[in-house]
Design an enzyme around this catalytic site. Structure first.
Site, PDB file in Angstrom:
ATOM      1  N   THR A  47      -2.941 -30.738 -60.387  1.00 41.98           N
ATOM      2  CA  THR A  47      -2.141 -31.380 -60.731  1.00 41.98           C
ATOM      3  C   THR A  47      -2.072 -30.997 -62.071  1.00 41.98           C
ATOM      4  OG1 THR A  47      -2.913 -33.242 -61.388  1.00 41.98           O
ATOM      5  CG2 THR A  47      -2.346 -33.201 -59.229  1.00 41.98           C
ATOM      6  N   PRO A  50      -5.753 -31.149 -64.623  1.00 40.89           N
ATOM      7  CA  PRO A  50      -6.609 -30.218 -63.447  1.00 40.89           C
ATOM      8  C   PRO A  50      -7.945 -30.507 -63.280  1.00 40.89           C
ATOM      9  CG  PRO A  50      -7.520 -30.046 -65.892  1.00 40.89           C
ATOM     10  CD  PRO A  50      -6.029 -30.476 -65.464  1.00 40.89           C
ATOM     11  N   CYS A  74       1.514 -37.835 -35.112  1.00 41.55           N
ATOM     12  CA  CYS A  74       2.561 -37.864 -34.830  1.00 41.55           C
ATOM     13  C   CYS A  74       2.781 -37.921 -32.835  1.00 41.55           C
ATOM     14  CB  CYS A  74       1.665 -36.270 -35.009  1.00 41.55           C
ATOM     15  SG  CYS A  74       2.187 -35.467 -36.395  1.00 41.55           S
TER      16      CYS A  74
END
Length: 494
Positions: A254, A257, A24
């Site tokens: 996801t 597991p 950032c």
């Protein structure tokens, strides 16, 4: 993970040379606002090994996942050798890559995207020799780059396909940002897009626009969005969302597991209106990583990730603008029955030096009054109001409760009636039926327009068809109005 388990074997695979860098902050080093490049390296492979006993394998690419044998094939980029690494649990955090559309000339020298420290170095070096720069895309990164390039005294043209900057926000909430860009010398082209690039004279690039215009520049920065890095997950047969993100449950698991997905590549839940969402922001990514680690060690005792509401803010020269929750555009797309208010007030007590206008927009569910989204812009105090609105959304507060929020007040910091209190007052005037706001003169057709600004202000910028009765005189001049027709009042701020 190390916080919860001192003896776990933790291996970190990273394709690039750098780990844990402050992405950032990249635009601000290009512009010189962050002078020391080393400040952007939050951790290094060496510091992670020393502090947390993590096996960091940088310049190593994850090539394939074998879910049957629970192993990961990696390629060591220094020598291209491949090895297999076993895992009990696997966390995918590949992030998102800048969108680079398949346009003619897109791979010409001088066209850049910004994702990592190496991209930053290339842009910074190229900007030293460049005078004119095209920035394609007026989202958060595009605006930050335009600002920093102006600081470097470059000729900057900012191009955005839609008719406004910051497409994440609603049009009326970004006018101040657009004006600030133009006031600081940015050439702003809205409602136009790039159709291709070609080599111009010498090292210059020529950009062809959808409108038929052609622009010349020394360099181009693409900032038109990101797409999730999902190939590894896709090849492994993991379930993906509609926009290609890796589907994850509350514990960031996801469809396998033993495999977790966190950060910009993952899809989580929208806690405001349910349904899936994918938010490419640093704050959610950090917290998702913590939730995945908690579940790996603690199992279902771990608290699930509560979802992302997309709280974002940008500074553009002296103006800040930001959003939290859903915009009006998004609520319309979702066919949600909502109401809104927009109020302008001072960021702190009006009599204290430095008071500046701050505009707040609040959206709520019509039936319940529950806050669904908020936006703000101004010189100072925008972050404070956005943070309060974000907390209110996560706390499922209603606009009724905005009226009586007790917020920090002393003349240098706020007002006895904070702009968020004022937004609550306005919202509840609307909910009670005492007033119906309108947001364009077209909506006032068939009513009497009363311009309640001071006479001198009304004379400078008159409103066609309006009768100017300054507000302090209004009560004594009601006899001038036609009592058979509805009245629309207009003031300097709302």
């Amino acid at each position: 993970l190390r916080r919860l388990h001192e003896h776990a074997s933790i291996t970190l695979i990273e394709r690039c040379a750098d780990v844990s860098f402050a992405n950032c902050g990249l635009p601000y080093h290009i512009g010189g606002e962050i002078a020391d490049r080393d400040k952007l390296s939050v951790q290094t492979p060496e510091s992670l090994r020393a502090q947390l006993a993590i096996d960091v394998q940088a310049r190593t690419e994850a090539v394939a996942i074998d879910r049957e044998t629970k192993s990961l094939r990696v390629r060591h980029l220094e020598d291209n050798n491949e090895t297999e690494l076993p895992y009990d649990k696997l966390i995918l955090s590949p992030g998102a890559s800048p969108v680079k559309p398949p346009l003619e000339g897109i791979d010409l020298p001088g066209i850049y995207t910004l994702r990592n420290l190496q991209d930053m170095d290339r842009i910074k070096a190229a900007a030293e020799a460049a005078q004119s720069v095209l920035v394609i895309g007026a989202g958060f990164i595009g605006l930050e780059m335009a600002e920093q390039l102006i600081h470097l005294k470059k000729d900057v043209t900012l191009i955005e396909l839609v008719e406004q900057v910051l497409p994440q926000m609603d049009p009326e909430m970004v006018h101040a940002v657009e004006q600030e860009l133009m006031d600081n010398g940015v050439n702003l082209l809205l409602g136009d897009g790039i159709s291709g690039f070609s080599q111009g004279e010498g090292t210059a690039l020529s950009a062809q626009l959808n409108s038929g215009k052609s622009l010349s520049a020394d360099m181009v920065i693409l900032s038109i969005g990101v797409r999730p890095e999902n190939q590894l997950a896709k090849d492994a047969g993991l379930e993906l969302g509609a926009r290609g993100h890796i589907k994850a449950n509350g514990h960031m698991q996801t469809s396998d597991p033993d495999i977790y997905a966190v950060g910009d590549a993952s899809e989580t839940v929208d806690p405001i209106l349910d349904g899936p969402t994918a938010i490419a922001l640093g704050g959610p990514a950090n917290r998702q990583g913590r939730c995945a680690a908690d579940h790996i060690i603690l199992g279902d005792q771990a608290k699930p990730y509560p979802g992302s509401i997309g709280t974002s803010i940008v500074r553009v020269f002296d103006v800040a603008a930001g959003v939290t929750g859903h915009s009006e555009k998004r609520l319309q797309q979702m066919e949600i029955d909502y109401e809104k208010t927009i109020v302008t007030d001072f960021n702190h007590a009006s009599y204290f030096p430095g008071a500046a206008h701050l505009t707040v927009k609040v959206l709520w569910e019509k039936s319940s009054g529950r806050i669904l989204g908020g936006q703000a812009n101004g010189i100072e105090g925008v972050d404070k109001r956005l943070d309060v609105l974000a907390t209110a959304i996560k706390g499922r507060l209603t606009v009724d409760e905005l009226e009586h929020l007790e917020l920090a007040y002393a003349p240098p910091f706020g007002a006895a009636k904070d702009p968020l209190n004022t937004a609550g007052f306005s919202a509840n005037n609307i909910r009670s039926g005492k007033v119906r706001p309108i947001y364009s003169l077209a909506e006032a057709e068939g009513t009497q327009l009363i311009d309640s600004r001071p006479a001198e202000m009304a004379a400078i910028k008159p409103i066609p068809g309006a009768i100017n009765i300054p507000f302090p005189e209004l009560r004594g001049r009601l006899g001038e109005l036609d009592k058979s027709k509805p009245v629309t009042t207009i003031c300097a701020l709302g």
